[in-house]
Design a protein around this motif. Structure first.
Motif, PDB file in Angstrom:
ATOM      1  N   ASN A  61     -28.745   9.310 -45.886  1.00 46.50           N
ATOM      2  CA  ASN A  61     -27.839   8.162 -45.915  1.00 46.50           C
ATOM      3  C   ASN A  61     -28.039   7.363 -47.198  1.00 46.50           C
ATOM      4  O   ASN A  61     -27.091   6.859 -47.799  1.00 46.50           O
ATOM      5  N   GLY A  65     -25.768   6.328 -50.368  1.00 44.97           N
ATOM      6  CA  GLY A  65     -25.622   4.895 -50.621  1.00 44.97           C
ATOM      7  C   GLY A  65     -26.052   4.500 -52.023  1.00 44.97           C
ATOM      8  O   GLY A  65     -25.420   3.650 -52.665  1.00 44.97           O
ATOM      9  N   ASP A  92     -22.620   7.077 -42.257  1.00 46.99           N
ATOM     10  CA  ASP A  92     -22.404   5.634 -42.422  1.00 46.99           C
ATOM     11  C   ASP A  92     -22.074   5.307 -43.870  1.00 46.99           C
ATOM     12  O   ASP A  92     -21.116   4.588 -44.148  1.00 46.99           O
ATOM     13  N   GLN A  93     -22.849   5.853 -44.797  1.00 45.97           N
ATOM     14  CA  GLN A  93     -22.539   5.561 -46.198  1.00 45.97           C
ATOM     15  C   GLN A  93     -21.264   6.277 -46.643  1.00 45.97           C
ATOM     16  O   GLN A  93     -20.498   5.740 -47.440  1.00 45.97           O
ATOM     17  N   ASP A  96     -18.254   4.661 -43.727  1.00 48.90           N
ATOM     18  CA  ASP A  96     -18.174   3.199 -43.637  1.00 48.90           C
ATOM     19  C   ASP A  96     -18.189   2.521 -45.002  1.00 48.90           C
ATOM     20  O   ASP A  96     -17.710   1.400 -45.138  1.00 48.90           O
ATOM     21  N   HIS A  97     -18.798   3.168 -45.971  1.00 47.36           N
ATOM     22  CA  HIS A  97     -18.938   2.517 -47.276  1.00 47.36           C
ATOM     23  C   HIS A  97     -18.132   3.220 -48.361  1.00 47.36           C
ATOM     24  O   HIS A  97     -17.213   2.646 -48.925  1.00 47.36           O
ATOM     25  N   ILE A 101     -14.849   1.032 -49.506  1.00 48.76           N
ATOM     26  CA  ILE A 101     -15.159  -0.061 -50.429  1.00 48.76           C
ATOM     27  C   ILE A 101     -13.971  -0.430 -51.312  1.00 48.76           C
ATOM     28  O   ILE A 101     -13.641  -1.595 -51.478  1.00 48.76           O
ATOM     29  N   ARG A 102     -13.313   0.559 -51.860  1.00 45.18           N
ATOM     30  CA  ARG A 102     -12.218   0.231 -52.764  1.00 45.18           C
ATOM     31  C   ARG A 102     -11.132  -0.567 -52.031  1.00 45.18           C
ATOM     32  O   ARG A 102     -10.648  -1.585 -52.521  1.00 45.18           O
ATOM     33  N   MET A 104     -11.221  -2.180 -48.933  1.00 40.02           N
ATOM     34  CA  MET A 104     -11.543  -3.468 -48.289  1.00 40.02           C
ATOM     35  C   MET A 104     -11.887  -4.543 -49.305  1.00 40.02           C
ATOM     36  O   MET A 104     -11.835  -5.727 -48.977  1.00 40.02           O
ATOM     37  N   ALA A 140     -10.773  11.089 -43.025  1.00 37.56           N
ATOM     38  CA  ALA A 140     -10.958   9.699 -43.469  1.00 37.56           C
ATOM     39  C   ALA A 140     -10.211   9.426 -44.765  1.00 37.56           C
ATOM     40  O   ALA A 140     -10.478  10.076 -45.779  1.00 37.56           O
ATOM     41  N   PRO A 141      -9.285   8.460 -44.763  1.00 37.59           N
ATOM     42  CA  PRO A 141      -8.639   8.088 -46.023  1.00 37.59           C
ATOM     43  C   PRO A 141      -9.661   7.502 -46.987  1.00 37.59           C
ATOM     44  O   PRO A 141     -10.625   6.873 -46.557  1.00 37.59           O
ATOM     45  N   GLY A 142      -9.456   7.728 -48.268  1.00 35.71           N
ATOM     46  CA  GLY A 142     -10.326   7.093 -49.256  1.00 35.71           C
ATOM     47  C   GLY A 142     -11.198   8.059 -50.024  1.00 35.71           C
ATOM     48  O   GLY A 142     -11.930   7.646 -50.911  1.00 35.71           O
TER      49      GLY A 142
ATOM     50  N   PRO B 128     -28.967   0.511 -49.590  1.00 33.85           N
ATOM     51  CA  PRO B 128     -28.922   1.571 -50.609  1.00 33.85           C
ATOM     52  C   PRO B 128     -27.962   1.249 -51.752  1.00 33.85           C
ATOM     53  O   PRO B 128     -28.199   1.698 -52.883  1.00 33.85           O
ATOM     54  N   ILE B 324      -6.150   2.316 -51.924  1.00 29.99           N
ATOM     55  CA  ILE B 324      -6.992   3.335 -51.278  1.00 29.99           C
ATOM     56  C   ILE B 324      -7.645   4.200 -52.354  1.00 29.99           C
ATOM     57  O   ILE B 324      -8.840   4.467 -52.321  1.00 29.99           O
TER      58      ILE B 324
END
Lengths: 328, 326
Positions: A61, A65, A92-93, A96-97, A101-102, A104, A140-142, B128, B324
């Motif tokens: 992870n 990250g 998660d990374q 979720d990240h 990130i871009r 949100m 997952a989009p992104g 991280p 996106i």
């Protein structure tokens, strides 16, 4: 064009890109001193030094990250997950990240990073080391998802992945590392994302496949040709973006389609491809779209059982023949 | 022991600025609570009231280009770093003028031009990323450190331990700042951590650490000042545990039944705002009248922010597909 293995093509892509762009850094478990579990990073430490080629702790992870943070900070990290199975520890990374990130943060930051992850089944590594998780990522989009079938595509797609300003999940099939093929030696020869490659032209039926399944589909097409069935083999090359335009155009021409996927059938890639075909050219279809898929079971160890779980050339041949014979 | 004079530490204008920011953050958060009640702010809303000394003391001890990352209780961190209150409020309202165009909301503020690298809402997700930013800074020889803020609950996530190990192993300039407000939602530190002294957790990673009174803005400032410079010079991580308290619930949805009114009152008696105000007055840095003016000014800024947010347009429907991909 020189001939080389899928492994060496990936290795060359890394070297060429690292020579071109000093902001590219590579890290992962055993990628530096040990030169990678599959030796894709062979020679990188020697050429680029320990500032740019780094071994990491077994902390998947955080491997991802830290790459997210480094990308945010102006670098172009290429993080290796020893196998794609371990991506589950890093979800998660990744989800979720990395992919969020871009968006949100309102588009204020790019994450130019690549995750390289070998995967796929067929080496009798049992349930935890034989997974085909490609749909987990394309869901997952992104992020971009690439999964090459040939050495040339492996090199060209990895170079594109590294130059892309978006996060890319770059999947590599473990059973393809030793496969050989001609590879362009021009360092500026790239393979674009979102473009299927018609690896064999045909008129009777379209076989949509990716990665190792493309190789099996080509072998099946060769056998079927002996029985006067002309198969067009479309290799997706990137699963996200998904180039529906090309495979839909192919199916419009042939009127029939079979999708070959190594992943589990339920909620698999084949279901998505079939739906895109129905959406795109229902009127052209002369038979329902069929899927040749991985069995919906955890991968067994025994090679006799394992073989049942992964699509084989004979399975593709059989389903193509059934599709050709279907009367509607 | 006589306390060091504030003036020996920082110039008057900066001390006053710190107080102004603490008041502004308090007013901003209390206004958010009101706007939430009115339905203008929706979703999750985690307020910082009570913890202001940590954000303000820390930010003033860091260089302006040092990276700051935080969790989801981060309005104050962003505002103290320089984010415009009106654009933060607009983000909370979900408006197009928000700091993240209304796509992030309360938990995902981001201002790269201020080196404010985000609010993250998965507990421990920022560890991280902070390590990666520190790596990039070291690699590019930028001399900036990554200050990573997190709550007491986050120390039981794997990323905390992975990141401490990694930062020490690779010798990276990360300043870990634990805002120990005593509860992860409704579970106290004692009920979630085998070792409740969070700063001692770094022993296993050969990382030095210190515990500080997080209700005392100057104590936080001193600890972060020392810690940040050590991190910068040594290129190694350091951890500060700031003992603090949130006066409100975990989020607006929290009735707070896990802690006693007496406990809350005990901490409110240690409110960092009046405590700092008293010191400023005692040393003749501000007058009582000036304190009043500061409060009025903060109220005006926050009111203007609310008006701006109210009057701002909603995002265009088409923007849902934007941002996106690069």
């Amino acid at each position: 064009m020189p001939e080389m293995t899928y492994r060496d093509a990936l290795n060359l892509a890394l070297k060429e890109e690292m020579r071109r762009d000093p902001s590219i850094v590579v890290w992962g478990e055993d990628v530096a001193l040990y030169e990678g579990s599959f030796k894709v990073s062979r020679g990188l430490l020697a050429e680029f030094g320990e500032e740019r080629v780094l071994d990491t702790p077994i902390s998947e992870n955080t491997i991802i990250g830290v790459a997210v943070g480094a990308a945010m900070g102006g670098l172009r990290p290429v993080a290796e997950l020893m196998t794609v199975n371990f991506a589950l520890l890093a979800m998660d990374q990744i989800i979720d990240h990395m992919t969020k990130i871009r968006y949100m943060f309102g588009g204020q930051v790019n994450l130019p990073m690549v995750i390289r992850a070998p995967g796929g089944g067929g080496s009798q590594l049992a349930a935890q080391h034989s997974q085909s998780l490609e749909t987990y990522f394309m869901h997952a989009p992104g992020m971009r998802v690439a999964y090459p079938a040939t050495p040339a595509d492996a090199k060209g797609l990895l170079k594109t992945a590294i130059r892309d300003n978006n996060p890319v999940m770059f999947l590599e099939h473990e059973l393809l590392y030793n496969s050989k093929g001609e590879v362009p030696d021009d360092p500026e020869s790239l393979v674009p994302f979102g473009k299927c490659d018609v690896k064999r032209s045909g008129t009777d039926i379209t076989i949509v496949a990716y990665a190792r399944m493309t190789i099996l589909a080509l072998q099946a097409a060769e056998e079927l040709a002996k029985e006067n069935i002309s198969c067009e083999v479309v290799d997706l090359r990137t699963l996200a973006p998904l180039d529906a335009e090309t495979f839909v155009a192919s199916v419009k021409k042939t009127g029939r389609a079979v999708v070959v996927e190594e992943c589990w059938k339920t909620c698999g890639l084949g279901g998505e491809i079939a739906t895109r075909i129905y959406d795109g050219c229902f009127d052209s279809l002369r038979a329902p779209v069929r899927r040749v898929s991985g069995l919906d079971v955890p991968m067994p160890y025994s090679r006799k059982l394992e073989k049942l779980c992964i699509p084989q050339v004979a399975d593709i041949v059989a389903v193509v023949k059934e599709t050709m014979a279907a009367k509607y | 022991m006589k306390e060091t004079s504030l003036r020996a530490i920082l110039p008057d204008h900066e001390l006053v600025r710190m107080y102004e920011q603490m008041v502004l953050c308090r007013e901003f958060e209390e206004s958010c609570a009101e706007q939430y009640t009115k339905g203008h702010i929706t979703g999750f809303l985690h307020l910082y009231s009570g913890q202001e000394a940590v954000a303000v003391g820390s930010t003033h001890a860091l260089h302006k280009d040092d990276y700051i990352l935080s969790a989801y209780r981060e309005h104050a961190q962003a505002i103290v770093r320089g984010a415009e209150p009106r654009r933060v409020m607009a983000e909370l309202f979900g408006k197009a003028t928000g700091i993240c165009k209304g796509k992030g909301g309360s938990m995902h503020l981001f201002a790269p031009e201020l080196a404010f690298m985000g609010g993250y809402a998965i507990v421990g997700g920022q560890f991280p990323i902070a390590v990666g930013l520190a790596f990039a800074s070291k690699f590019r020889k930028e001399g900036r450190i990554a200050a990573c803020f997190f709550g007491d609950g986050a120390v039981n996530q794997g990323t905390f331990h992975e990141s401490l190990n990694w930062a020490r192993l690779w010798e990276l300039p990360v300043l870990f700042v634990c805002e120990n407000n005593a509860y992860g939602i409704g579970t106290s530190v004692e009920r979630s951590s085998a070792l409740a002294d969070i700063h001692k957790r770094t022993c296993g990673y050969d990382i030095p650490s210190v515990r500080v009174d997080g209700m005392d803005v100057m104590a936080v400032h001193a600890a972060v000042k020392w810690g940040a410079e050590w991190v910068r010079e040594q290129n190694r991580p350091y951890l500060i545990e700031a003992l603090t308290y949130r006066f409100r619930g975990h989020s607006m949805a929290d009735p707070g039944k896990y802690r006693s009114a007496a406990e809350v009152e005990l901490w409110k008696a240690r409110d960092p705002l009046p405590a700092f105000a008293i010191r400023l007055i005692e040393e003749g840095i501000v007058t009582q009248a000036e304190l009043g003016a500061i409060k009025q000014e903060s109220i005006a800024i926050v009111q203007e922010a609310v008006t701006f947010a109210e009057e701002s347009p909603w995002p265009e429907d088409g923007s849902v597909w934007e941002d996106i991909y690069a």
